[in-house]
Every structure is written in C-alpha cells, then in structure tokens.
Design an enzyme around this catalytic site. Structure first.
Site, PDB file in Angstrom:
ATOM      1  N   TYR A  54      43.675  49.613  41.867  1.00 37.35           N
ATOM      2  CA  TYR A  54      43.432  48.420  41.150  1.00 37.35           C
ATOM      3  C   TYR A  54      43.915  47.203  41.838  1.00 37.35           C
ATOM      4  O   TYR A  54      43.354  46.086  42.372  1.00 37.35           O
ATOM      5  CB  TYR A  54      43.647  48.440  39.754  1.00 37.35           C
ATOM      6  CG  TYR A  54      43.174  47.464  38.964  1.00 37.35           C
ATOM      7  CD1 TYR A  54      41.793  47.054  38.678  1.00 37.35           C
ATOM      8  CD2 TYR A  54      44.164  46.532  38.477  1.00 37.35           C
ATOM      9  CE1 TYR A  54      41.304  45.842  37.906  1.00 37.35           C
ATOM     10  CE2 TYR A  54      43.988  45.286  37.479  1.00 37.35           C
ATOM     11  CZ  TYR A  54      42.663  45.069  37.490  1.00 37.35           C
ATOM     12  OH  TYR A  54      42.356  43.968  36.569  1.00 37.35           O
ATOM     13  N   LYS A  94      42.530  44.210  43.936  1.00 37.44           N
ATOM     14  CA  LYS A  94      42.719  42.933  43.664  1.00 37.44           C
ATOM     15  C   LYS A  94      43.486  41.917  44.565  1.00 37.44           C
ATOM     16  O   LYS A  94      42.924  40.827  44.930  1.00 37.44           O
ATOM     17  CB  LYS A  94      43.512  42.831  42.097  1.00 37.44           C
ATOM     18  CG  LYS A  94      42.601  43.399  41.123  1.00 37.44           C
ATOM     19  CD  LYS A  94      41.408  42.558  40.806  1.00 37.44           C
ATOM     20  CE  LYS A  94      40.742  42.829  39.727  1.00 37.44           C
ATOM     21  NZ  LYS A  94      39.389  42.271  39.475  1.00 37.44           N
TER      22      LYS A  94
END
Ligand code: ADP
Length: 255
Positions: A165, A169
């Site tokens: 993640y 991002k």
C-alpha cells in the site's frame, strides 16, 4: 466565496463508501454532476438490492443533485474508458477526477505474497493511472481539468504491514508530480490528499474515541478546494478531522 461546481462533471472512484461517498455527496451539493463509481455489488442493510454506488446516487438525487452510478473496476482499463465515455456522452465532459478507490492487503513483509503486492498496486497505482489516462485527452482539449489523488501518510512515511500500500501511494505521488507539470499549460491541476478519517480502512487501526471525531465528511472541504477553479497544483495535502495542512507545495514555474 463558497466553492461551486455548477456546469462541471466529476468522477469520484470508490464512492460507494467512506471518503469517496462523502466527496461525491459534497461535490453534488455544490452543483457538480457526479459519476459515483464503485465496483462493489449489492450489500445488506440500508442499500437493499442497490449497489453501494447506486445507493449514493439515490442519496444525491434525494438531495436535489445530479448523479449516475458506475460499476467500473478501476484496475480494468476498458471499464474505466467506458465510464469516461459514458459520462462524456451524457454530460459533455469530465472536468474533475477524484481517484479514491482502494483496498488493503496488509501483511508484514515476511508474509506478503506476490499476489498481495500485485493486487494493491493494480488498484491504487495502475487504477489511478488508468483513470488519469482516460480523462487526460479531454481535459487537454478543453483546457480545463482538476485531479485529486487520494494518497496516504503510509506512502510518505510508511506504516507497518503496508509495503504494498505504501509503495502504491508513494507511486501515486510520483504520478501526480509529473501530471501536475505536464498539465500546467492546459490548465490541468493535479494534487494529492493524504487523509486521516474513520473509514473501513482505518476502523481496525484506531480507537473508537478517535474514530468518532474523524468523519470522512471532514476531509471533503479539502478535496473540494483542490478540485476548485482556484486550486493549487502539485500539492501534497494532509487532511484530518476539522483541519488540513499543506505538507508540501512545490511550485517550479519560473525557477
Ligand atoms: P476509504 O473510504 O478509506 O477510501 P473504503 O473501503 O470505505 O475506504 O472505500 C473504498 C471504496 O473503493 C470501496 O467502496 C470499494 O468498493 C472501492 N473499490 C475498491 N477497489 C475498487 C476497484 N478496483 N474499482 C472500483 N472501486 C473499488
């Protein structure tokens, strides 16, 4: 002066729940026609047989706004293209994009499987690229575009169990930096927002007292600002309950 989006068409991805839902409702209440995207199917509870996206569209219509539901999976380029074509055919343009769809597959790096990595990168990074790619030509042609990518402090500072993640991002911040520069001459402004809010993504991570203060709606004004006529570009904005802060503004024009 209050921000208005009359005459503007917005796509908000992952808008069936949480942040995306709050942003879709906010944009519609300020006059935007909103494509409420979410690939989630019908759920139990308030929505009955409606999908989350359809439920949000109902909410918007009841409040007097204009919206359509779209079930595109953002990690499928054909579906994303079809969504943008549908909106353009119906309403003439796509002026605003809020790329917010997301999933989590948190695991410590030792346990993280190739599939966990690929899935999260697919939805967040590649999915965001697909959405930006699908709206970009139209925005250039019309000399107007506002894009906000939902990122995370995880992509800036890292969170335990979020190698996939966090990398996705951080990648979205990289994408934003380039799009912001390349969009300048066509009045396309591109920013990221790094929110702290109570959503399905954070409910297991934070204590209930904190969650009660952190409604997704608290983030929406910051997103509206970044999608407004007067938006800055190439900004990483952090937003929490009731306040927001610019983490970095980097203007390179004329430097
Ligand atoms: P948050 O509000 O923090 O973004 P949520 O889990 O409440 O977290 O909302 C994310 C939304 O994104 C969910 O409604 C989910 O169905 C949606 N979503 C996840 N993956 C995709 C995808 N590939 N395409 C479209 N929507 C997606």
């Amino acid at each position: 002066m209050a921000i208005r989006f009359d005459g503007r068409v917005a796509i908000v991805t992952g808008a069936g729940n949480g942040l995306g839902r709050a942003h879709a409702l906010g944009l519609a209440s300020r006059g935007a026609k909103v494509v409420v995207n979410d690939f989630g199917g019908a759920r139990d509870g308030t929505g009955g047989s409606l999908s989350p996206a359809e439920t949000v569209v109902e909410e918007i219509r009841k409040a007097g706004g204009t919206a359509m539901a779209d079930g595109a999976d953002v990690s499928n380029f054909e579906q994303v293209t079809a969504m943008v074509e549908r909106a353009t055919k119906e309403w003439g343009s796509v002026d605003l994009l809020c790329a917010n769809a997301g999933i989590l597959r948190d695991k410590s790096f030792a346990k993280l499987e190739v599939a966990d990595w690929a899935k999260v990168l697919d939805v967040h990074l590649t999915g965001t690229y697909y959405c930006c790619k699908a709206v970009w030509a139209g925005m250039r042609e019309r000399n107007y575009g506002r894009i906000v990518l939902t990122t995370s402090s995880s992509g800036l500072f890292g969170n335990f169990g979020q190698a996939n993640y966090g990398a996705a991002k951080a990648g979205m911040v990289g994408l934003m930096n380039v799009l912001a520069e390349e969009g300048r001459k066509n009045n396309i402004k591109v920013n990221t927002i790094s929110p702290t809010a109570a959503t399905r993504m954070t409910e297991e991570l934070l204590p209930p007292q904190a969650l009660a203060l952190m409604k997704p709606e608290a983030i929406t004004p910051a997103v509206e600002f970044l999608l407004s006529e007067d938006a800055p570009t190439r900004t990483i904005m952090g937003a929490g309950a009731g306040s927001f802060a610019v983490i970095r503004v980097l203007e390179t024009e004329g430097v």
